[in-house]
Design a protein around this motif. Structure first.
Motif, mmCIF file in Angstrom:
data_model
loop_
_atom_site.group_PDB
_atom_site.id
_atom_site.type_symbol
_atom_site.label_atom_id
_atom_site.label_comp_id
_atom_site.label_asym_id
_atom_site.label_seq_id
_atom_site.Cartn_x
_atom_site.Cartn_y
_atom_site.Cartn_z
ATOM 1 N N TYR A 1 -86.379 73.629 2.859
ATOM 2 C CA TYR A 1 -87.653 73.646 3.583
ATOM 3 C C TYR A 1 -87.774 72.366 4.423
ATOM 4 O O TYR A 1 -87.637 71.262 3.894
ATOM 5 N N GLY A 2 -87.968 72.525 5.722
ATOM 6 C CA GLY A 2 -88.066 71.370 6.620
ATOM 7 C C GLY A 2 -86.806 71.112 7.419
ATOM 8 O O GLY A 2 -86.821 70.314 8.365
ATOM 9 N N ARG A 3 -85.699 71.768 7.054
ATOM 10 C CA ARG A 3 -84.423 71.560 7.773
ATOM 11 C C ARG A 3 -84.471 72.229 9.151
ATOM 12 O O ARG A 3 -83.896 71.731 10.116
ATOM 13 N N VAL A 4 -85.145 73.373 9.235
ATOM 14 C CA VAL A 4 -85.241 74.136 10.483
ATOM 15 C C VAL A 4 -86.716 74.249 10.860
ATOM 16 O O VAL A 4 -87.564 74.546 10.018
ATOM 17 N N SER A 5 -87.028 74.020 12.135
ATOM 18 C CA SER A 5 -88.415 74.053 12.593
ATOM 19 C C SER A 5 -89.027 75.439 12.441
ATOM 20 O O SER A 5 -88.379 76.455 12.704
ATOM 21 N N ARG A 6 -90.298 75.474 12.044
ATOM 22 C CA ARG A 6 -91.033 76.739 11.958
ATOM 23 C C ARG A 6 -91.874 76.985 13.214
ATOM 24 O O ARG A 6 -92.556 78.009 13.325
ATOM 25 N N TRP A 7 -91.829 76.052 14.178
ATOM 26 C CA TRP A 7 -92.688 76.189 15.356
ATOM 27 C C TRP A 7 -92.260 77.401 16.194
ATOM 28 O O TRP A 7 -91.083 77.591 16.479
ATOM 29 N N ALA B 1 -80.802 74.149 13.301
ATOM 30 C CA ALA B 1 -81.504 73.042 12.636
ATOM 31 C C ALA B 1 -81.776 71.888 13.587
ATOM 32 O O ALA B 1 -80.947 71.558 14.428
ATOM 33 N N SER B 2 -82.957 71.285 13.440
ATOM 34 C CA SER B 2 -83.299 70.093 14.225
ATOM 35 C C SER B 2 -84.629 69.548 13.721
ATOM 36 O O SER B 2 -85.420 70.278 13.117
ATOM 37 N N VAL B 3 -84.880 68.283 13.988
ATOM 38 C CA VAL B 3 -86.221 67.750 13.746
ATOM 39 C C VAL B 3 -87.082 68.210 14.914
ATOM 40 O O VAL B 3 -86.585 68.409 16.027
ATOM 41 N N ASP B 4 -88.374 68.431 14.657
ATOM 42 C CA ASP B 4 -89.255 68.948 15.700
ATOM 43 C C ASP B 4 -90.643 68.337 15.540
ATOM 44 O O ASP B 4 -91.316 68.563 14.535
ATOM 45 N N LEU B 5 -91.076 67.593 16.543
ATOM 46 C CA LEU B 5 -92.390 66.945 16.485
ATOM 47 C C LEU B 5 -93.525 67.968 16.486
ATOM 48 O O LEU B 5 -94.653 67.648 16.098
ATOM 49 N N LYS B 6 -93.236 69.204 16.919
ATOM 50 C CA LYS B 6 -94.271 70.241 16.941
ATOM 51 C C LYS B 6 -94.483 70.875 15.559
ATOM 52 O O LYS B 6 -95.393 71.679 15.388
ATOM 53 N N ASP B 7 -93.621 70.538 14.606
ATOM 54 C CA ASP B 7 -93.729 71.076 13.239
ATOM 55 C C ASP B 7 -93.807 69.895 12.277
ATOM 56 O O ASP B 7 -92.820 69.194 12.051
ATOM 57 N N THR B 8 -94.980 69.683 11.714
ATOM 58 C CA THR B 8 -95.175 68.509 10.844
ATOM 59 C C THR B 8 -94.400 68.603 9.540
ATOM 60 O O THR B 8 -94.248 67.611 8.835
ATOM 61 N N THR B 9 -93.906 69.807 9.187
ATOM 62 C CA THR B 9 -93.095 69.928 7.961
ATOM 63 C C THR B 9 -91.607 69.758 8.252
ATOM 64 O O THR B 9 -90.790 69.807 7.343
ATOM 65 N N GLU C 1 -91.320 79.552 23.846
ATOM 66 C CA GLU C 1 -90.091 79.855 23.101
ATOM 67 C C GLU C 1 -90.136 79.121 21.767
ATOM 68 O O GLU C 1 -90.517 77.956 21.709
ATOM 69 N N SER C 2 -89.751 79.795 20.690
ATOM 70 C CA SER C 2 -89.677 79.110 19.395
ATOM 71 C C SER C 2 -88.622 78.002 19.460
ATOM 72 O O SER C 2 -87.674 78.081 20.251
ATOM 73 N N THR C 3 -88.786 76.991 18.637
ATOM 74 C CA THR C 3 -87.818 75.884 18.625
ATOM 75 C C THR C 3 -86.420 76.384 18.236
ATOM 76 O O THR C 3 -85.421 75.970 18.825
ATOM 77 N N VAL C 4 -86.352 77.279 17.265
ATOM 78 C CA VAL C 4 -85.050 77.789 16.810
ATOM 79 C C VAL C 4 -84.304 78.482 17.948
ATOM 80 O O VAL C 4 -83.132 78.186 18.213
ATOM 81 N N THR C 5 -84.985 79.401 18.650
ATOM 82 C CA THR C 5 -84.294 80.114 19.732
ATOM 83 C C THR C 5 -84.007 79.175 20.905
ATOM 84 O O THR C 5 -82.947 79.278 21.528
ATOM 85 N N ALA C 6 -84.915 78.249 21.173
ATOM 86 C CA ALA C 6 -84.665 77.271 22.247
ATOM 87 C C ALA C 6 -83.399 76.467 21.950
ATOM 88 O O ALA C 6 -82.581 76.200 22.845
#
Length: 493
Positions: free
Chosen positions: A200-206, A236-244, A104-109
């Motif tokens: 850019y970076g506010r929402v995870s792209r993972w 929006a969230s920080v996500d360790l799976k997305d380095t940006t 599942e993408s981080t955004v939808t999760a």
């Protein structure tokens, strides 16, 4: 359209908590609306009836226990670029035929963790490459809007055309979308909806299928400014799976609405007054300036001197990144496979059949500008100008400007299958003229409906903000919305 589908997210949220109706009833109302209208609009490429009802039932149980999340029971549509576990995720491309991810993408999760209900996957331009939602393998999306006195089908904008059309036609309460050069803001402007591209970076792209990794950013399309603020808070969230992804607290954006803009400094860039701009766009822009002045904001003229080079730079950088990102689609591990006499021919056959014309065009442009002998002449030069574009904005913000007001698009929505635009891709690319700079600089930008064209079609204004100061955009956009009112398509579908 039923009364339930007419509710905004904020209204539905409050009524669900008050037990005015159940999440299951709300989901069923939307599913019925989709089943009735999708044949005409083609906004959804997959409708997840069973999943929606299962998620709605779980929401009802949580609501009964008083354990409601921020989006409990709210039915949403998901752009086909976001991975949803076990569901159609194909970027509306033939090359990803049959692909259903195991993740599942981080955004939808994040949205499901807050209680939202998934209605299905929304149509889009193939791999998010387009400004009209006509490059989708599943056919074009038709806008729910029509010009006065005309039966012509109109585009909803792109690439998030399915998201914008579904929100405007009341086929979901809100939708996820992505923006690489204007793909949230332009369709929002064309359909009378609100769309925000966050910093850019506010929402995870993972878990979001990549087009151009240094430009892509996910955000919501919603019916009004409040709903877009509610959705962005959950996305929006920080996500360790997305380095940006940037580790900054996510504010309560909804709390910014209704705050005074007195003392806020709004910049008006002279370079956005392009030759041949329609009079109705000029008039709309002037009206937006007046609304903000009337609300107490200070309006100042500013200069963004490298604006005239932004479109050329974008159409070097974005295709270059796309040619690299799309190299992974080869017919070996997933998606379409077209056999050949050896592996090289299999690659060639699969890509020839799997990618559409616009995607092939951008891959070829990108491969060309990255090739030996042209890399320095095009790609390196473009990156240098991109730095100057970013510095233009930094200089303006350093001078005390809080937000920048511009038109969102150079016109209202155009006809589906416009022969002139189809014959000349560069004319189609010009639809992004007011939006691409925001992606080049990694800034937040919001499109808010501000009026109607002479033929009764929606027009939007764009506000551009400082990095990670989306609250200021919601604050100013709310003032424009309160002054302009809302715009709803007359039902024909």
């Amino acid at each position: 359209m039923t009364d339930l589908t007419a509710l905004t997210i904020a209204e539905a949220r409050d009524k669900l908590k008050a037990k005015a109706f159940t999440a299951t009833e709300l989901a069923d109302a939307y599913l019925n609306a989709i089943d009735a209208a999708n044949g005409a609009l083609n906004a959804y490429v997959s409708v997840t009836h069973d999943k929606a009802r299962t998620m709605a039932k779980a929401s009802d149980e949580r609501l009964a226990k008083g354990e409601a999340g921020a989006l409990e029971g709210i039915p949403l549509g998901v752009k086909d670029l976001f991975a949803t576990k076990g569901d159609h995720t194909q970027a509306c491309s033939h090359i990803l035929d049959g692909f259903k991810p195991e993740y599942e993408s981080t955004v939808t999760a994040n949205l499901w963790a807050d209680g939202a209900v998934m209605l299905g996957k929304l149509n889009m331009d193939e791999f998010a490459m387009g400004s009209s939602n006509e490059t989708s393998y599943y056919g074009p999306v038709v806008s729910p809007w029509r010009a006065e006195g005309s039966e012509d089908k109109l585009v909803p904008g792109g690439s998030s055309g399915g998201s914008a059309a579904a929100v405007a036609a009341r086929l979901c309460a809100g939708a996820t979308a992505t923006d690489t050069g204007g793909s949230i803001r332009q369709p929002a402007a064309f359909t009378g909806t609100v769309g925000i591209k966050p910093t850019y970076g506010r929402v995870s792209r993972w878990g979001t299928i990549a087009f151009a990794s240094s430009l892509d950013q996910a955000g919501p399309i919603a019916r009004d400014v409040r709903d877009s603020a509610i959705l962005l808070k959950s996305m929006a969230s920080v996500d360790l799976k997305d380095t940006t992804s940037v580790d900054l607290p996510v504010p309560d954006y909804e709390a910014a609405l209704g705050k005074s803009v007195k003392g806020m400094k709004i910049g008006i860039p002279r370079e956005y007054r392009i030759d041949g701009m329609p009079a109705e766009i000029e008039k709309l822009w002037a009206q937006g300036v007046q609304w903000l002045k009337d609300a107490g904001a200070e309006v100042v003229d500013i200069s963004l001197p490298h604006t005239d080079q932004a479109l050329a730079v974008y159409y070097i950088v974005a295709p270059a990144e796309a040619s690299s990102n799309l190299a992974r689609y080869d017919g070996v591990r997933y998606g379409l496979r077209v056999p050949g006499k050896d592996i090289v021919e299999m690659y060639e056959n699969t890509r020839a059949e799997g990618f559409g014309a616009e995607v092939k065009r951008r891959i070829m442009i990108g491969t060309y500008v990255l090739s030996a002998g042209y890399y320095d002449a095009y790609y390196v030069k473009a990156q240098k100008i991109r730095t100057l574009i970013k510095k233009d904005f930094e200089d303006v913000f350093a001078a005390g400007v809080d937000a920048i007001l511009t038109p969102a698009t150079p016109s209202a929505a155009f006809k589906l299958g416009d022969k002139e635009l189809a014959a000349d891709p560069v004319k189609m690319y010009l639809n992004d003229i007011f939006t691409v700079t925001v992606n080049m600089a990694g800034l937040p930008g919001i499109s808010v409906p501000a009026g109607l064209s002479e033929t009764g079609l929606p027009l939007g204004l764009q506000l551009i903000g400082r990095p990670f100061e989306e609250e200021a955009l919601f604050q100013a956009a709310h003032v424009i919305e309160q002054s302009a009112g809302s715009f709803t398509a007359k039902r024909w579908w």
